[in-house]
Design a protein around this motif. Sequence first.
Motif, PDB file in Angstrom:
ATOM      1  N   ASP A  44       0.813  -1.222   0.000  1.00 41.83           N
ATOM      2  CA  ASP A  44       0.000   0.000   0.000  1.00 41.83           C
ATOM      3  C   ASP A  44       0.844   1.268   0.000  1.00 41.83           C
ATOM      4  N   ALA A  45       2.167   1.129   0.118  1.00 43.15           N
ATOM      5  CA  ALA A  45       3.053   2.301   0.162  1.00 43.15           C
ATOM      6  C   ALA A  45       3.181   2.988  -1.192  1.00 43.15           C
ATOM      7  N   GLY A  46       2.871   2.294  -2.249  1.00 43.34           N
ATOM      8  CA  GLY A  46       3.019   2.898  -3.569  1.00 43.34           C
ATOM      9  C   GLY A  46       2.298   2.075  -4.603  1.00 43.34           C
ATOM     10  N   GLU A  47       2.631   2.336  -5.830  1.00 44.04           N
ATOM     11  CA  GLU A  47       1.987   1.603  -6.915  1.00 44.04           C
ATOM     12  C   GLU A  47       2.453   0.159  -6.873  1.00 44.04           C
ATOM     13  N   PHE A  48       1.518  -0.721  -6.724  1.00 44.70           N
ATOM     14  CA  PHE A  48       1.818  -2.143  -6.603  1.00 44.70           C
ATOM     15  C   PHE A  48       2.271  -2.685  -7.949  1.00 44.70           C
ATOM     16  N   ASN A  49       3.366  -3.443  -7.940  1.00 43.80           N
ATOM     17  CA  ASN A  49       3.940  -3.957  -9.178  1.00 43.80           C
ATOM     18  C   ASN A  49       3.371  -5.311  -9.564  1.00 43.80           C
ATOM     19  N   GLY A  50       2.068  -5.376  -9.644  1.00 47.98           N
ATOM     20  CA  GLY A  50       1.382  -6.497 -10.264  1.00 47.98           C
ATOM     21  C   GLY A  50       1.289  -7.797  -9.506  1.00 47.98           C
ATOM     22  N   MET A  51       0.067  -8.234  -9.266  1.00 51.97           N
ATOM     23  CA  MET A  51      -0.183  -9.545  -8.721  1.00 51.97           C
ATOM     24  C   MET A  51      -1.527  -9.997  -9.262  1.00 51.97           C
ATOM     25  N   SER A  52      -1.551 -11.188  -9.762  1.00 53.66           N
ATOM     26  CA  SER A  52      -2.819 -11.801 -10.128  1.00 53.66           C
ATOM     27  C   SER A  52      -2.683 -13.273  -9.803  1.00 53.66           C
ATOM     28  N   GLY A  53      -3.780 -13.924  -9.626  1.00 55.23           N
ATOM     29  CA  GLY A  53      -3.724 -15.342  -9.325  1.00 55.23           C
ATOM     30  C   GLY A  53      -4.258 -15.688  -7.950  1.00 55.23           C
ATOM     31  N   GLY A  54      -4.695 -14.694  -7.199  1.00 55.79           N
ATOM     32  CA  GLY A  54      -5.359 -14.960  -5.944  1.00 55.79           C
ATOM     33  C   GLY A  54      -4.444 -15.168  -4.760  1.00 55.79           C
ATOM     34  N   ALA A  55      -5.012 -15.779  -3.720  1.00 56.95           N
ATOM     35  CA  ALA A  55      -4.353 -15.893  -2.422  1.00 56.95           C
ATOM     36  C   ALA A  55      -3.060 -16.702  -2.472  1.00 56.95           C
ATOM     37  N   ALA A  56      -3.013 -17.753  -3.260  1.00 54.27           N
ATOM     38  CA  ALA A  56      -1.802 -18.579  -3.314  1.00 54.27           C
ATOM     39  C   ALA A  56      -0.625 -17.791  -3.874  1.00 54.27           C
ATOM     40  N   PHE A 137       7.883  -3.689  -4.332  1.00 51.37           N
ATOM     41  CA  PHE A 137       7.648  -2.482  -3.547  1.00 51.37           C
ATOM     42  C   PHE A 137       8.247  -1.231  -4.181  1.00 51.37           C
ATOM     43  N   PRO A 138       7.751  -0.072  -3.747  1.00 45.87           N
ATOM     44  CA  PRO A 138       8.408   1.180  -4.152  1.00 45.87           C
ATOM     45  C   PRO A 138       9.742   1.307  -3.408  1.00 45.87           C
ATOM     46  N   GLN A 139      10.531   2.275  -3.779  1.00 39.21           N
ATOM     47  CA  GLN A 139      11.779   2.552  -3.059  1.00 39.21           C
ATOM     48  C   GLN A 139      11.412   3.148  -1.700  1.00 39.21           C
ATOM     49  N   PHE A 140      11.826   2.509  -0.624  1.00 39.73           N
ATOM     50  CA  PHE A 140      11.514   2.999   0.717  1.00 39.73           C
ATOM     51  C   PHE A 140      12.584   3.956   1.211  1.00 39.73           C
ATOM     52  N   HIS A 141      12.168   4.960   1.962  1.00 36.61           N
ATOM     53  CA  HIS A 141      13.108   5.911   2.555  1.00 36.61           C
ATOM     54  C   HIS A 141      12.552   6.400   3.887  1.00 36.61           C
ATOM     55  N   PRO A 142      13.444   6.804   4.804  1.00 38.17           N
ATOM     56  CA  PRO A 142      12.982   7.300   6.109  1.00 38.17           C
ATOM     57  C   PRO A 142      12.002   8.460   5.947  1.00 38.17           C
ATOM     58  N   GLU A 143      11.066   8.520   6.850  1.00 37.46           N
ATOM     59  CA  GLU A 143      10.013   9.537   6.908  1.00 37.46           C
ATOM     60  C   GLU A 143       8.917   9.338   5.859  1.00 37.46           C
ATOM     61  N   MET A 144       9.012   8.295   5.060  1.00 42.25           N
ATOM     62  CA  MET A 144       7.941   7.961   4.120  1.00 42.25           C
ATOM     63  C   MET A 144       6.718   7.523   4.941  1.00 42.25           C
ATOM     64  N   GLU A 145       5.531   8.000   4.563  1.00 46.35           N
ATOM     65  CA  GLU A 145       4.301   7.676   5.296  1.00 46.35           C
ATOM     66  C   GLU A 145       3.185   7.343   4.325  1.00 46.35           C
ATOM     67  N   TRP A 146       2.263   6.485   4.763  1.00 46.23           N
ATOM     68  CA  TRP A 146       1.107   6.140   3.954  1.00 46.23           C
ATOM     69  C   TRP A 146       0.048   5.501   4.833  1.00 46.23           C
ATOM     70  N   ASP A 147      -1.172   5.467   4.308  1.00 45.65           N
ATOM     71  CA  ASP A 147      -2.274   4.780   4.968  1.00 45.65           C
ATOM     72  C   ASP A 147      -2.478   3.440   4.282  1.00 45.65           C
ATOM     73  N   SER A 148      -2.982   2.492   5.029  1.00 45.25           N
ATOM     74  CA  SER A 148      -3.135   1.146   4.512  1.00 45.25           C
ATOM     75  C   SER A 148      -4.406   0.485   5.048  1.00 45.25           C
ATOM     76  N   ALA A 149      -4.974  -0.362   4.233  1.00 47.10           N
ATOM     77  CA  ALA A 149      -6.109  -1.189   4.648  1.00 47.10           C
ATOM     78  C   ALA A 149      -5.653  -2.625   4.885  1.00 47.10           C
ATOM     79  N   ALA A 150      -4.361  -2.820   5.144  1.00 46.10           N
ATOM     80  CA  ALA A 150      -3.790  -4.160   5.319  1.00 46.10           C
ATOM     81  C   ALA A 150      -4.476  -4.906   6.467  1.00 46.10           C
ATOM     82  N   TYR A 151      -4.612  -6.190   6.269  1.00 40.06           N
ATOM     83  CA  TYR A 151      -5.185  -7.078   7.273  1.00 40.06           C
ATOM     84  C   TYR A 151      -4.343  -8.344   7.292  1.00 40.06           C
ATOM     85  N   GLN A 152      -4.513  -9.156   8.331  1.00 39.61           N
ATOM     86  CA  GLN A 152      -3.698 -10.376   8.486  1.00 39.61           C
ATOM     87  C   GLN A 152      -4.106 -11.443   7.509  1.00 39.61           C
TER      88      GLN A 152
END
Length: 152
Positions: A44-56, A137-152
């Motif tokens: 959720d930190a940036g533009e996701f670099n592609g995933m398809s195929g479901g949970a597995a 993932f995007p390039q991470f750097h200190p002080e980078m912030e974002w909101d996320s709907a991540a769940y377990q």
Amino acid sequence: MSALWHASIISASPDSLILRVQAVHPDAGEIPDTRIGTFRLLCDAGEFNGMSGGAAIEYAMAHRAIRSVEVDSRQNFPFDEQRALTQIAEPLWAEGLAPGQAGWQDGMAKGWSKFWKDGDRAPSAILKIRLGDTSTFPQFHPEMEWDSAAYQ
């Protein structure tokens, strides 16, 4: 979907992150401290670099991208919703307001919103993350912030 977490990077290197996560919604639940939960959080930190195929496929990508996750510290866990609501109501009671009176619902709503923005009161944690393949993932750097709907 609404945000559940606010994430901010404390430190970043090519193979590790130290990340502060703070709940911003009562439905956040437990800290996303599994590889899959952390993977979702970081995606959720940036533009996701592609995933398809479901949970597995998501599970396989998470285990390739995240080597390990360690919770370094927790604050205000487990979350006690009743206690938080009582703390929000106390100043209203002190003003002489009671449930059902004009101003009560507005005061509670404002207090609830303020609670979730308060880093000292909302549930939070520091995660130490060892990274593997970071191409997702995007390039991470200190002080980078974002909101996320991540769940377990």
